[in-house]
Design an enzyme around this catalytic site. Structure first.
Site, PDB file in Angstrom:
ATOM      1  NE  ARG A  37      -4.128  -2.036   1.818  1.00 34.49           N
ATOM      2  CZ  ARG A  37      -5.005  -2.517   2.681  1.00 34.49           C
ATOM      3  NH1 ARG A  37      -4.873  -2.267   3.979  1.00 34.49           N
ATOM      4  NH2 ARG A  37      -6.016  -3.252   2.255  1.00 34.49           N
ATOM      5  CG  HIS A  55      -4.041  -1.889  -7.481  1.00 40.96           C
ATOM      6  ND1 HIS A  55      -2.929  -2.482  -8.032  1.00 40.96           N
ATOM      7  CD2 HIS A  55      -3.718  -0.582  -7.322  1.00 40.96           C
ATOM      8  CE1 HIS A  55      -1.977  -1.577  -8.172  1.00 40.96           C
ATOM      9  NE2 HIS A  55      -2.434  -0.432  -7.760  1.00 40.96           N
ATOM     10  CD  GLU A  56      -2.168  -4.615  -3.594  1.00 44.66           C
ATOM     11  OE1 GLU A  56      -2.481  -5.145  -2.515  1.00 44.66           O
ATOM     12  OE2 GLU A  56      -1.796  -5.271  -4.570  1.00 44.66           O
ATOM     13  N   GLY A  57      -6.834  -2.478  -1.972  1.00 47.78           N
ATOM     14  CA  GLY A  57      -7.789  -1.831  -1.068  1.00 47.78           C
ATOM     15  C   GLY A  57      -8.317  -0.559  -1.682  1.00 47.78           C
TER      16      GLY A  57
END
Length: 598
Positions: A305, A449-451
């Site tokens: 992140r 992406h990645e949350g």
């Protein structure tokens, strides 16, 4: 970007002080500069020339293998030769024992040059780093070491077609592989079956093997999967089977490419739907204890992140630099004076127009502010790992709190910077004659992406702010207060310091309103405006702290940053009032609207 990196590292974050710690004792300011020099050069010569190529020649599957431009293979081979995959690792693992903050600064050059190529390296480094923390000694040697050398690449396999970001709903199963599986040399052995979606780097022929880190659930005694996240475990699932010594057996594991996703941007990185266990089960080796999968995986996800935020930042900086060059060379229009335009005067470079300077200042404030955020977060990682116990605990708390901001703020506002870069270029910016349209397309992924943005907001407001009774938030506010006090000693910074203090008061008011809100989901329905306001307060703090360090300087670099700070406080910080007003009032609109209203 290099001058800003040098300033942030050396004058703002004082990375030279890290060389007084045992882990970094063999380094100096000169070795750090050499790493940046090498990375800047390699990114410019090997990655940047391929950025348009990997966009137009996106990956395709011919029925047997995934095809990428040969130049991608060659560029990544040179990256691996540079040693950057293992830059922060111990020397006995082939690493340089670099501080994470220096490695992140060096990585910014590669992300800026071609995020589509760089993503393979990002995933591989994060995969190996996780195994170096949570894997057994054998797993480190067999699966992490080949990734750190660049012989193999790695991925993270979380999402599933039916679950998306809801990890509690994953359905991939992992069953013990026969009797005595606990004695396998590579770790407890399982057979996995299920489907994983949106797997970046999930299949390719760049390296001889791909190490997948896969989240799956081990069935209970009744054969059913444990509901929720507590039943999730983590597994190493190599694309190609290996023996106990780590040598390839020549046999492909039961991992099948079901399809490639064709994306708006970031096309240089394959994105895949993978099927596990279509022919008896994919062999996997458990990492850590059963049910500890998310705890282990979040080590990779949190690092990823911060890197996503840095990638978004680098793309924002790429668009900004292109805008500055274009604005200084494109002639159009005439200067407006007290009596209007002089039609007979020659056209001026568009940088002479105030609105163009507004758009350049906005991009500078977003991009350089986001770069400061990414490097500050990385510096916290180094403090967490090498500082004394009190400093390490403070760094851990701050990092937990700031990670959602480090990912989300650059993803939103450096995307806006890319939009402004297109606007500076006018009609040309909307064509493929200039790179700025690709920067925007490549960057649009980072809010997802990645949350997603919403997931980061829920994490911040629902978990990070209230953790330990608000200890991390209090620590952050104390650091902001310290900067405000220092700024008040400089006449030119007293007004922005007062504005920041007022914004912090609004943040505290909004936070208290959320804590008192009942039911809790009412507060969480406004988590995104809370995230946006929180992020702007953090960025205002960083800009003010930078301005404090620039006291007395009048060179162009300093003046540019001072104007960017002034722009942020005049044009951006007032936005927090609108966001926090929604939060503090516990506005129920989004919670109450029913589906039939749409």
């Amino acid at each position: 970007m290099r001058a800003t990196l040098d300033f942030l590292l050396n004058e703002w974050l004082d990375v030279a002080a890290l060389t007084r710690r045992p882990r970094f004792a063999d380094h100096s300011s000169e070795t750090f500069a050499s790493v940046l020099d090498m990375s800047e050069r390699l990114a410019a010569t090997e990655f940047a020339p391929l950025n348009r190529l990997v966009d137009t020649q996106e990956p395709h599957f011919d029925g047997e293998r995934v095809n990428l431009p040969r130049e991608t293979h060659e560029a990544l081979a040179k990256y691996a030769e540079s040693g950057m995959l293992a830059a922060t690792q111990d020397e006995d693992m082939g690493g340089m024992q670099l501080p994470f903050v220096v490695e992140m600064a060096a990585s910014a050059f590669f992300y800026k040059a071609s995020i589509g190529i760089s993503s393979y390296a990002v995933l591989t480094t994060a995969n190996a780093n996780l195994l170096m923390v949570h894997g057994t000694e054998r797993q480190k040697q067999v699966f992490a070491a080949p990734q750190l050398s660049g012989r193999w690449f790695g991925t993270m396999c979380l999402s599933e077609p039916q679950a998306g970001s809801s990890l509690s709903d994953i359905a991939t199963r992992a069953v013990p592989d026969g009797g005595g599986f606990e004695d396998d040399a590579l770790g407890p052995r399982y057979r996995l079956s299920g489907n994983k979606m949106w797997i970046s780097g999930g299949d390719h022929e760049i390296t001889e093997n791909i190490v997948h880190l896969v989240l799956a659930k081990i069935p209970g005694p009744d054969g059913k999967l444990v509901p929720g996240t507590r039943g999730i475990s983590l597994f190493i699932v190599p694309k190609m089977r290996v023996d106990a010594e780590g040598a390839l057996t020549g046999e492909r594991n039961d991992v099948t490419l079901a399809g490639l996703n064709h994306k708006l941007g970031n096309r240089g990185t394959t994105n895949c739907l993978l099927n596990f266990g279509e022919h008896g089960g994919a062999i996997g080796y458990r990492v850590g204890a059963p049910g500890e999968g998310l705890r282990c995986m979040f080590h990779m996800m949190n690092e990823a992140r911060i890197r996503i935020g840095l990638g978004a930042t680098a793309l924002g900086m790429a668009g900004y630099e292109a805008s500055v060059e274009y604005a200084n060379t494109r002639s159009q229009g005439r200067r407006v004076g007290t009596s209007g335009k002089d039609a007979g005067a020659p056209p001026i470079a568009i940088v002479g127009h105030a609105d163009v300077r507004r758009m350049l200042l906005a991009q500078k404030a977003y991009g350089e502010g986001a770069l400061a955020l990414a490097l500050y977060s990385a510096r916290l990682v180094d403090e967490q790992h090498t500082g004394d116990s009190a400093a390490a605990k403070d760094a851990e708390r701050l990092l937990e709190l700031l990670t959602p901001i480090a990912k989300s703020w650059p993803s939103e506002w450096c995307l806006e910077a890319n939009s402004l870069a297109i606007q500076v270029h006018g009609g040309y910016g909307y064509t493929r004659d200039f790179a700025v349209e690709q920067h925007w397309r490549d960057n649009r992924l980072n809010m997802i992406h990645e949350g997603t943005h919403g997931v980061q907001a829920l994490d911040l407001l629902g978990r990070k702010v209230p953790m330990e009774g608000g200890a991390a938030l209090r620590l952050l506010l104390a650091r902001i207060e310290d900067t405000v006090e220092k700024a008040c000693t400089q006449e030119a910074l007293r007004e922005p310091a007062t504005r920041l203090a007022a914004a912090v008061a609004r943040l505290e008011q909004a936070t208290q309103a959320c804590a008192a809100c009942s039911p809790p989901e009412a507060a969480l329905s406004n988590a995104v405006p809370y995230l946006q306001g929180f992020g702007h307060v953090v960025l205002a703090w960083l800009w003010l702290d930078i301005a404090v360090r620039l006291d007395g300087r009048t060179d162009a670099l300093a003046r540019g940053k001072q104007f960017a700070m002034r722009y942020f406080f005049a044009h951006e910080l007032p936005k927090v009032d609108a966001w926090f007003s929604v939060v503090a009032s516990n506005d129920p609109t989004c919670l109450q609207v029913s589906a039939d209203c749409f």
